[in-house]
Design a protein around this motif. Structure first.
Motif, PDB file in Angstrom:
ATOM      1  N   GLY A 136       0.814  -1.214   0.000  1.00  8.15           N
ATOM      2  CA  GLY A 136       0.000   0.000   0.000  1.00  8.15           C
ATOM      3  C   GLY A 136       0.846   1.262   0.000  1.00  8.15           C
ATOM      4  N   VAL A 137       1.869   1.290   0.846  1.00 10.32           N
ATOM      5  CA  VAL A 137       2.728   2.480   0.935  1.00 10.32           C
ATOM      6  C   VAL A 137       3.519   2.676  -0.352  1.00 10.32           C
ATOM      7  N   VAL A 138       4.078   1.592  -0.890  1.00  8.40           N
ATOM      8  CA  VAL A 138       4.834   1.672  -2.145  1.00  8.40           C
ATOM      9  C   VAL A 138       3.940   2.193  -3.273  1.00  8.40           C
ATOM     10  N   ALA A 139       2.703   1.700  -3.325  1.00  6.16           N
ATOM     11  CA  ALA A 139       1.773   2.137  -4.368  1.00  6.16           C
ATOM     12  C   ALA A 139       1.459   3.622  -4.242  1.00  6.16           C
ATOM     13  N   LEU A 143       2.607   6.261  -7.110  1.00  5.90           N
ATOM     14  CA  LEU A 143       1.596   7.037  -7.843  1.00  5.90           C
ATOM     15  C   LEU A 143       1.798   8.533  -7.640  1.00  5.90           C
ATOM     16  N   ARG A 144       2.206   8.915  -6.440  1.00  4.44           N
ATOM     17  CA  ARG A 144       2.486  10.336  -6.183  1.00  4.44           C
ATOM     18  C   ARG A 144       3.624  10.813  -7.086  1.00  4.44           C
ATOM     19  N   GLY A 145       4.638   9.964  -7.288  1.00  2.00           N
ATOM     20  CA  GLY A 145       5.764  10.340  -8.125  1.00  2.00           C
ATOM     21  C   GLY A 145       5.441  10.399  -9.602  1.00  2.00           C
ATOM     22  N   ARG A 146       4.354   9.746 -10.016  1.00  2.00           N
ATOM     23  CA  ARG A 146       3.987   9.739 -11.432  1.00  2.00           C
ATOM     24  C   ARG A 146       3.159  10.963 -11.827  1.00  2.00           C
ATOM     25  N   ARG A 147       2.751  11.760 -10.860  1.00  2.61           N
ATOM     26  CA  ARG A 147       1.993  12.960 -11.185  1.00  2.61           C
ATOM     27  C   ARG A 147       2.856  13.929 -11.987  1.00  2.61           C
ATOM     28  N   HIS A 148       2.215  14.700 -12.839  1.00  5.57           N
ATOM     29  CA  HIS A 148       2.939  15.640 -13.691  1.00  5.57           C
ATOM     30  C   HIS A 148       3.665  16.668 -12.839  1.00  5.57           C
ATOM     31  N   ALA A 150       5.846  16.122 -10.551  1.00  5.64           N
ATOM     32  CA  ALA A 150       6.191  15.656  -9.212  1.00  5.64           C
ATOM     33  C   ALA A 150       7.689  15.376  -9.106  1.00  5.64           C
ATOM     34  N   SER A 151       8.209  15.508  -7.907  1.00  2.36           N
ATOM     35  CA  SER A 151       9.627  15.228  -7.669  1.00  2.36           C
ATOM     36  C   SER A 151       9.904  13.735  -7.820  1.00  2.36           C
ATOM     37  N   THR A 152      11.096  13.433  -8.313  1.00  2.00           N
ATOM     38  CA  THR A 152      11.478  12.032  -8.483  1.00  2.00           C
ATOM     39  C   THR A 152      11.786  11.348  -7.153  1.00  2.00           C
ATOM     40  N   VAL A 153      11.905  12.116  -6.081  1.00  2.00           N
ATOM     41  CA  VAL A 153      12.251  11.500  -4.801  1.00  2.00           C
ATOM     42  C   VAL A 153      11.108  10.657  -4.247  1.00  2.00           C
ATOM     43  N   TRP A 154       9.863  10.889  -4.707  1.00  2.00           N
ATOM     44  CA  TRP A 154       8.746  10.050  -4.272  1.00  2.00           C
ATOM     45  C   TRP A 154       8.961   8.607  -4.735  1.00  2.00           C
ATOM     46  N   GLU A 155       9.342   8.461  -5.998  1.00  2.00           N
ATOM     47  CA  GLU A 155       9.595   7.116  -6.520  1.00  2.00           C
ATOM     48  C   GLU A 155      10.859   6.519  -5.904  1.00  2.00           C
ATOM     49  N   ALA A 203       9.425  -4.205  -8.650  1.00  2.00           N
ATOM     50  CA  ALA A 203       8.868  -2.886  -8.353  1.00  2.00           C
ATOM     51  C   ALA A 203       9.975  -1.914  -7.958  1.00  2.00           C
ATOM     52  N   ALA A 204      10.906  -2.368  -7.120  1.00  2.00           N
ATOM     53  CA  ALA A 204      12.004  -1.504  -6.685  1.00  2.00           C
ATOM     54  C   ALA A 204      12.882  -1.092  -7.860  1.00  2.00           C
ATOM     55  N   THR A 205      13.143  -2.042  -8.769  1.00  2.00           N
ATOM     56  CA  THR A 205      13.973  -1.756  -9.936  1.00  2.00           C
ATOM     57  C   THR A 205      13.329  -0.703 -10.831  1.00  2.00           C
ATOM     58  N   VAL A 206      12.040  -0.873 -11.092  1.00  2.00           N
ATOM     59  CA  VAL A 206      11.318   0.074 -11.953  1.00  2.00           C
ATOM     60  C   VAL A 206      11.251   1.452 -11.302  1.00  2.00           C
ATOM     61  N   LEU A 207      10.921   1.483 -10.017  1.00  2.00           N
ATOM     62  CA  LEU A 207      10.764   2.761  -9.317  1.00  2.00           C
ATOM     63  C   LEU A 207      12.085   3.521  -9.234  1.00  2.00           C
ATOM     64  N   THR A 208      13.163   2.828  -8.899  1.00  2.00           N
ATOM     65  CA  THR A 208      14.452   3.518  -8.824  1.00  2.00           C
ATOM     66  C   THR A 208      14.935   3.958 -10.204  1.00  2.00           C
ATOM     67  N   GLN A 209      14.678   3.146 -11.222  1.00  2.00           N
ATOM     68  CA  GLN A 209      15.059   3.530 -12.578  1.00  2.00           C
ATOM     69  C   GLN A 209      14.343   4.814 -12.994  1.00  2.00           C
ATOM     70  N   ARG A 210      13.056   4.894 -12.727  1.00  2.00           N
ATOM     71  CA  ARG A 210      12.294   6.097 -13.058  1.00  2.00           C
ATOM     72  C   ARG A 210      12.781   7.303 -12.255  1.00  2.00           C
ATOM     73  N   SER A 211      13.230   7.063 -11.033  1.00  2.00           N
ATOM     74  CA  SER A 211      13.655   8.180 -10.192  1.00  2.00           C
ATOM     75  C   SER A 211      14.941   8.834 -10.693  1.00  2.00           C
ATOM     76  N   TYR A 212      15.704   8.140 -11.546  1.00  4.56           N
ATOM     77  CA  TYR A 212      16.960   8.683 -12.062  1.00  4.56           C
ATOM     78  C   TYR A 212      16.766   9.565 -13.290  1.00  4.56           C
ATOM     79  N   ARG A 213      15.542   9.788 -13.722  1.00  6.18           N
ATOM     80  CA  ARG A 213      15.328  10.474 -15.003  1.00  6.18           C
ATOM     81  C   ARG A 213      15.798  11.928 -14.995  1.00  6.18           C
ATOM     82  N   ASN A 214      15.914  12.548 -13.814  1.00  6.28           N
ATOM     83  CA  ASN A 214      16.389  13.934 -13.750  1.00  6.28           C
ATOM     84  C   ASN A 214      17.743  14.054 -13.056  1.00  6.28           C
ATOM     85  N   GLY A 215      18.423  12.943 -12.865  1.00  5.86           N
ATOM     86  CA  GLY A 215      19.723  12.989 -12.195  1.00  5.86           C
ATOM     87  C   GLY A 215      19.859  11.876 -11.173  1.00  5.86           C
TER      88      GLY A 215
END
Length: 280
Positions: A136-139, A143-148, A150-155, A203-215
């Motif tokens: 639940g918390v990860v979801a 989802l908060r990080g996928r908002r337009h 939004a900071s990548t630190v959520w993911e 899930a962790a791999t995808v989320l961390t990969q997405r979080s690197y998109r801005n640095g």
């Protein structure tokens, strides 16, 4: 060699491997996950992550989860300078300050928020509760990080939590293996645990990969902050590890957390600053 020395050596090796993988992932951060699956070097990063995870599991046999997870901060110390060298530039002042604050904060948390006692395996009820709460918390964070905008630190935070859950499940497997031998692999709960490890790892791999998109710096720092904090809570609440901290030590721990958060903020600001190129 003592168990503590073996644990530290393994954690250093794991950090180097994870730092190399994070550098590769960050350089490909502009691509979608679907596009990345067609890039061979991205799979090299995943193989490095798998190798690091294997050594991480081995380390769980020598030390408690709440000691091993905070040592992951070494990944940040290694990865940020690696990223600067790969980009043929100097490490900026903000990056140095951000790394220093993050490392000092996490090191303080590691020394103050220590747990003691032998870790135990998750029972079936504890396993179900942990997975439900963590999912639940990860979801929510993901989802908060996928908002337009939004900071990548959520993911990054979601990825750190997912990695911590994987470690807790691996700790359970290691404890069960030590107590029951290979026969525990035939237990239905074991099969479920292995499936859960795979799910949270993906899930962790995808989320961390997405979080690197801005640095790299800030997301990696957040992942390294969320991971040990989550692991400590899991160790205390589910794995029967005892929190060895007085009220004064807890106050100092909060201060260390603030320092670490300041470091994350500086690393995020460093991404927006002009890099200093190395002389040709």
């Amino acid at each position: 060699m003592s168990d503590l020395a073996i644990t530290i050596l393994l954690c250093v090796a794991v950090s180097i491997i994870y730092a190399a993988a994070a550098l590769i992932q960050a350089r490909l951060g502009h691509l979608s996950v679907r596009e990345l699956t067609r890039v061979p070097v991205w799979w090299v990063a995943q193989l490095l992550n798998v190798g690091g995870a294997a050594l991480h599991v081995v380390s769980l046999g020598f030390g408690p989860l709440s000691l091993i997870q905070p040592l992951g901060v070494l990944t940040l110390v290694i990865a940020v300078p690696f990223a600067a060298v790969a980009a043929k530039r100097r490490v900026t002042g903000l990056e140095l300050s951000g790394m220093a604050c993050t490392v000092v904060g996490l090191a303080g948390l590691t020394m103050i928020i220590a747990t003691s006692g032998r870790s135990e395996a998750l029972s079936s009820g504890e396993l179900a509760l942990l997975l439900a709460v963590a999912a639940g918390v990860v979801a929510v964070l993901g989802l908060r990080g996928r908002r337009h905008g939004a900071s990548t630190v959520w993911e990054a935070a979601a990825g750190g939590l997912a990695f911590a859950v994987c470690s807790a499940l691996c700790q359970t497997a290691v404890v069960n293996f030590g107590a029951n031998g290979p026969s525990f692999l035939l237990w239905p709960a074991t099969v479920f645990t292995i499936l859960a490890i795979g799910t949270f790892a993906i899930a962790a791999t995808v989320l961390t990969q997405r979080s690197y998109r801005n640095g790299l710096g800030a997301p990696l720092a957040v992942t390294n902050l969320a991971n040990p904090l989550s692991a400590t809570l899991i160790g205390i609440l589910f794995l029967d590890e005892d929190l060895g901290a007085s009220p004064i030590e807890l106050t100092l721990a909060v201060l260390c957390g603030v320092i670490a958060a300041l470091g994350v903020t500086q690393l995020a600001r460093a991404r927006e600053a002009d890099p200093v190129a190395l002389p040709v």
